[in-house]
Design a protein around this motif. Sequence first.
Motif: not given
Length: 100
Positions: A20, A81, A84-90
Motif C-alpha cells: 500500500d 512495487w 504494480d504502480m505502472n499497472n495501476v497508473g500510479g
Amino acid sequence: MRAQLNGKTTVEVHTEAFGDEAYAAAWLRSADGRWKALWTEPRLGSTDGHWQLYDLAKDRGETTDVSMQNPSVIQSLVNRWNTDMNNVGGVEPLRPQGYY
C-alpha cells in the motif's frame, strides 16, 4: 478468515506480494510473508531516501533495516512495487534535484 483468526489453520491468508502507499510512505510485503520493503519520506524514514527492508521472521517490530545485507531481496521487491504502480497508473511525486 475466521479460521485463521481463531488459530484453527496455518494456511497463509495472502499468497502473493501485497502493499500500500499513502501520505509519503509505501510498503510491500513479500509473497512468503518473510520480507517487508518500506519507503518513507526523509525525516521520518531513511535520510538518503532508500527503501528499507525488514526480515519479519526475525524482526516483527521492524527495528533493523537489512537492505544492505540483502540487495537482491530489496531489489526484487522494489521492482515488483514499480511494476504494480505502472499497472495501476500510479504516479510518484516529482522531487527536486538534490532532495535527499
